[in-house]
Design a protein around this motif. Structure first.
Motif, PDB file in Angstrom:
ATOM      1  N   ASP A 197       0.844  -1.201   0.000  1.00  0.00           N
ATOM      2  CA  ASP A 197       0.000   0.000   0.000  1.00  0.00           C
ATOM      3  C   ASP A 197       0.874   1.243   0.000  1.00  0.00           C
ATOM      4  O   ASP A 197       2.001   1.232   0.499  1.00  0.00           O
ATOM      5  N   GLN A 224       0.957   5.847  -0.262  1.00  0.00           N
ATOM      6  CA  GLN A 224       0.328   7.166  -0.287  1.00  0.00           C
ATOM      7  C   GLN A 224       0.880   7.908  -1.499  1.00  0.00           C
ATOM      8  O   GLN A 224       2.093   7.956  -1.704  1.00  0.00           O
ATOM      9  N   LEU A 245      -6.061   8.262 -10.406  1.00  0.00           N
ATOM     10  CA  LEU A 245      -6.874   7.243  -9.743  1.00  0.00           C
ATOM     11  C   LEU A 245      -7.891   6.628 -10.701  1.00  0.00           C
ATOM     12  O   LEU A 245      -8.108   5.420 -10.697  1.00  0.00           O
ATOM     13  N   GLU A 269      -7.147  -0.606  -4.792  1.00  0.00           N
ATOM     14  CA  GLU A 269      -8.300  -0.044  -4.082  1.00  0.00           C
ATOM     15  C   GLU A 269      -7.894   1.284  -3.460  1.00  0.00           C
ATOM     16  O   GLU A 269      -6.886   1.383  -2.773  1.00  0.00           O
ATOM     17  N   ILE A 270      -8.708   2.315  -3.711  1.00  0.00           N
ATOM     18  CA  ILE A 270      -8.484   3.610  -3.052  1.00  0.00           C
ATOM     19  C   ILE A 270      -9.016   3.499  -1.626  1.00  0.00           C
ATOM     20  O   ILE A 270     -10.187   3.224  -1.418  1.00  0.00           O
ATOM     21  N   ASN A 271      -8.139   3.699  -0.653  1.00  0.00           N
ATOM     22  CA  ASN A 271      -8.548   3.617   0.753  1.00  0.00           C
ATOM     23  C   ASN A 271      -8.893   4.981   1.333  1.00  0.00           C
ATOM     24  O   ASN A 271      -9.563   5.078   2.356  1.00  0.00           O
ATOM     25  N   GLY A 272      -8.389   6.018   0.699  1.00  0.00           N
ATOM     26  CA  GLY A 272      -8.678   7.360   1.188  1.00  0.00           C
ATOM     27  C   GLY A 272      -8.110   8.391   0.244  1.00  0.00           C
ATOM     28  O   GLY A 272      -7.227   8.092  -0.562  1.00  0.00           O
ATOM     29  N   MET A 273      -8.658   9.602   0.311  1.00  0.00           N
ATOM     30  CA  MET A 273      -8.067  10.696  -0.461  1.00  0.00           C
ATOM     31  C   MET A 273      -8.479  12.027   0.145  1.00  0.00           C
ATOM     32  O   MET A 273      -9.486  12.105   0.841  1.00  0.00           O
ATOM     33  N   TRP A 274      -7.668  13.042  -0.096  1.00  0.00           N
ATOM     34  CA  TRP A 274      -8.004  14.358   0.403  1.00  0.00           C
ATOM     35  C   TRP A 274      -7.240  15.425  -0.357  1.00  0.00           C
ATOM     36  O   TRP A 274      -6.145  15.178  -0.857  1.00  0.00           O
ATOM     37  N   LYS A 289      -4.523   7.422  -0.535  1.00  0.00           N
ATOM     38  CA  LYS A 289      -3.956   6.166  -0.033  1.00  0.00           C
ATOM     39  C   LYS A 289      -4.533   5.056  -0.913  1.00  0.00           C
ATOM     40  O   LYS A 289      -5.752   4.978  -1.090  1.00  0.00           O
ATOM     41  N   SER A 311      -4.211   0.806  -1.824  1.00  0.00           N
ATOM     42  CA  SER A 311      -3.604  -0.486  -1.492  1.00  0.00           C
ATOM     43  C   SER A 311      -3.877  -1.475  -2.610  1.00  0.00           C
ATOM     44  O   SER A 311      -4.878  -1.395  -3.309  1.00  0.00           O
ATOM     45  N   SER A 344       4.232   2.020   2.385  1.00  0.00           N
ATOM     46  CA  SER A 344       4.353   1.964   3.842  1.00  0.00           C
ATOM     47  C   SER A 344       5.347   0.915   4.295  1.00  0.00           C
ATOM     48  O   SER A 344       5.707   0.854   5.460  1.00  0.00           O
TER      49      SER A 344
END
Ligand SMILES: [Zn+2]
Ligand SMILES: [Zn+2]
Lengths: 468, 468
Positions: B202, B204, B234, B302-307, B326, B328, B363
């Motif tokens: 995974d 970032q 993405l 898989e997108i685990n998060g974004m901002w 993020k 993974s 990571s």
């Protein structure tokens, strides 16, 4: 005494009056300063009475007060001009970055520093100097045009009551032309007139997938991921030419004229310098347009923010249950915000995969773009008046941002003319806002010439039976 | 006394021992419970000595201790089996959702509730019951295989020291087969063996555009927007068939055999029920594969998060200066995490427009996928042993998540066999974790048969001069 001499002789009084007004912290977005906005309106009303306006009224709104004043021309057939400006100011945060107290105006050389000096009290006040100079030069007791002023108190808070006020007071505000003094010139050596502002509408897109965050080991790869769906929606908003790919987005866009493009191209634009200001290593945008055209005369879709799932430190292997974005659209004539909103909703709906749903919430009805017709007599007159005041050719600019001006033109059904002398480096909305006093005096001189010229054109037009 | 009778007669002792162990709150991810993890290792070591293991050692690591034990077979040519499990447990938050104290194990009917009852203390402990039953049935003093146990204390904290321990103690851990008891069966009525776990890596992704947030009115449409660039990166990670579109991503993927696909298809999978569990209205994923295949045997991105930019209330019309996600990747045999990482970096680099740069930070080194060869003698023997214990056919499953098992197979160069009796509804990692005691007994019975069978196959193979 000619206009220029009158103005130069009254410089000290003018600056003293402006300093008095700037000392009133009329921050409209801060409820604690509500009383100051009222005090600012009262200061302006008293000043307008002193100058000689026949009618001066403070107009209460649902929010903070506007000031209205009227000074009829002697000739009942003279045209009516409405000057629009605002007497409220931006907040002063971060206050520690101010080198002087934002509400203790300081004159250093030709520069006057203080919140509101450029945006917009300085530019409102040059009108009272201008009308006095105009009358002194012609040795008349009344202005050559019927002069109306509408100086609102909520512009920096988004003008929430302006449309209502315009609708309600349409008759009192009736005019042949609206003069707006709340924009900027290209630079101190390149006097220019703004001939358009972009409109705007903005939304939040909320995308929902599975009802809970899911473990990406157990479920990843087999359920729709709303962050991926949102990325698709956002990435699909532009094509590879940098054009907005939302179907129908450009339907009502009026291409800017070849004449105006040519005049824009004559501005001494330095792209390298612009990129330094933007702190960007590259310019990018719609193919076929230059940087100034991209920010002034072309509509845009811009992602302002987005968020989804895990945004903290370290990994968290989830399929997030939702994803969100804020997107704003800058609009140009004749895009209707409501129509653009429908197109955006339809596009988002069409771009979603199965198992994902979205809501698109717009923050309000949006603001239409506005522009002046550069071939109109009013714009020609203003350009000539400014050229005379500045002793040089005046070019055209636009602004990429958005303001309430479209409502003025739309509701009062009058053309807009922008006569303003602010500079991009006046630091409006930022610490250490300043104004160049000589430019304010040029603003006064410009409108003094403009009122005479508009009256003369009107008389000539009426003789030839054509409304100008 | 046969295996089943022995086990049934010792049920009470077994449960009493397990309850004692479960009372030790060996939460590895909470430094406050470090002492408890040590106490748990000591409890297990004493228990293994009591059972009769010839060698029992507590192995210190840079972090929390593992327990190693060995019980040599009488026959020096007997195969060596290494059982892997863990004695640390997950945290108990939110503790208020537990109906009983997580560390006061409660037996209700056939169910034992307590943190670690299923994951993984219950499944470690069935091995000591199993080996005793095996010996009792054959009336021998030593097991038919050389039995080694490695029970680590940091699995729930990501096994940070396992690889080092395996490398360092490779000789002591040498074995012919690794038996892992830390997974689940399809359900209580459908005994099954896990034959693979996905790997994972995974990262970032940080995308940078202009150095500061810019006003979208002044600059929007003419500078690169990093949020839009990230959305493009993405969205471009998958093609319209739901396949990962990162060039080379599938290069090393070994397609699962037709035989295994057929066996997976025989599982009583109810997609509607699965979607209810996922709380998703649709299944979605790679074209050409079913839901179970998508989560078990296919790799994913898989997108685990974004901002990015403005994520608070209301509009803020900026071009954000950066955007982040993020992501993974679940991996399958024979994808190398390091190679996938290079492909991801190359892809992100290639997908960025001018004026935007990105960093991709992984990571860690990632975890390889692992799988058992379902045609191997070890898997066949385990499947037959479980079938005998459960009196029914045993099917194959996989797990979509990732564990440290690939390191066992890779460093010890031995095939993996998963013999486990946990259930998906055991609520591991959640409040009210429980285990079904009868299934633990079936686990003990399975391994008792398995050890005998492995020894018999080994003898037969050596007679025919073929290593099994
Ligand atoms: Zn303003
Ligand atoms: Zn476990």
């Amino acid at each position: 005494m000619d206009v220029r001499t009158y103005i130069e002789r009254h410089r000290e009084t003018f600056v003293a009056e402006l300093k008095e007004w700037l000392a009133i912290p009329s921050v409209s977005s801060d409820p604690e300063h509500g009383g100051d906005v009222h005090a600012s309106a009262e200061w302006l009303a008293r000043h307008l009475e002193d100058v000689g306006f026949a009618t001066v009224e403070i107009w209460q709104t649902g929010g903070l007060p506007a000031v209205f004043a009227e000074w009829p021309a002697a000739d009942p057939d003279a045209p009516t001009v409405l000057v629009y400006g605002h007497h409220d100011v931006q907040p002063v945060d971060p206050v520690e970055e101010w080198e002087t107290d934002p509400f203790v105006p300081v004159e250093q050389g030709e520069r006057l520093t203080g919140r509101g000096s450029s945006d917009d009290k300085g530019q409102v006040l040059f009108h009272t100097l201008g009308v006095r100079a105009c009358m002194a030069a012609s040795e008349r007791q009344r202005p050559p045009v019927t002069l109306k002023l509408l100086v609102e108190g909520e512009e920096e808070a988004g003008s929430p009551n302006l449309t209502g006020l315009l609708e309600e007071r349409r008759d009192r505000l009736a005019c042949d032309v609206v003069v707006v003094s709340d924009t900027t010139m290209w630079d101190a050596d390149t006097p220019s007139m703004c001939v358009g502002l972009r409109g705007m509408t903005d939304c939040q897109i909320d995308v929902y997938g599975p009802e809970v965050d899911l473990h990406s080991g157990t479920f990843g790869g087999a359920v729709p991921n709303p962050a991926r769906a949102l990325a698709g929606v956002l990435a699909g908003m532009h094509d590879s030419d940098g054009r907005v790919a939302i179907p129908g987005f450009y339907d009502d866009v009026v291409e800017v004229s070849a004449d105006e493009r040519e005049l824009l191209a004559r501005l001494p634009f330095d792209e390298a310098e612009w990129l330094r200001t933007a702190r960007s290593t590259a310019a990018a945008g719609e193919a076929g347009y230059g940087t100034l055209e991209r920010v002034w005369v072309r509509p845009t879709a811009e992602i302002n923010g987005m968020w989804s799932g895990h945004t903290g430190a370290g990994p968290r292997t989830i399929v997030p249950s939702s994803a969100h974005a804020k997107v704003s659209f800058r609009l140009v004539p004749d895009q209707e915000p409501a129509r653009v909103q429908r197109r955006v909703r339809d596009y988002v709906e069409s771009a979603l995969p199965e198992g994902v749903r979205a809501t698109v919430g717009f923050s309000g009805p949006g603001v239409r773009a506005c522009s002046s017709d550069i071939t109109s007599p009013a714009v020609r007159a203003a350009r000539e008046a400014m050229s005379r005041a500045f002793d040089t050719e005046v070019l055209f600019t636009r602004e990429g941002g958005s303001g309430p001006e479209a409502a003025l033109a739309g509701i009062l059904e009058a053309p807009l003319v922008f006569v303003a002398v602010g500079l991009d480096d006046d630091r409006i909305h930022a610490p250490n806002e300043k104004v160049e006093v000589p430019l304010l005096l040029k603003g006064a001189e410009s409108v003094a010439y403009l009122w005479e010229d508009l009256a003369a054109r009107s008389r000539a037009a009426s003789m030839s039976n054509r409304l100008w």
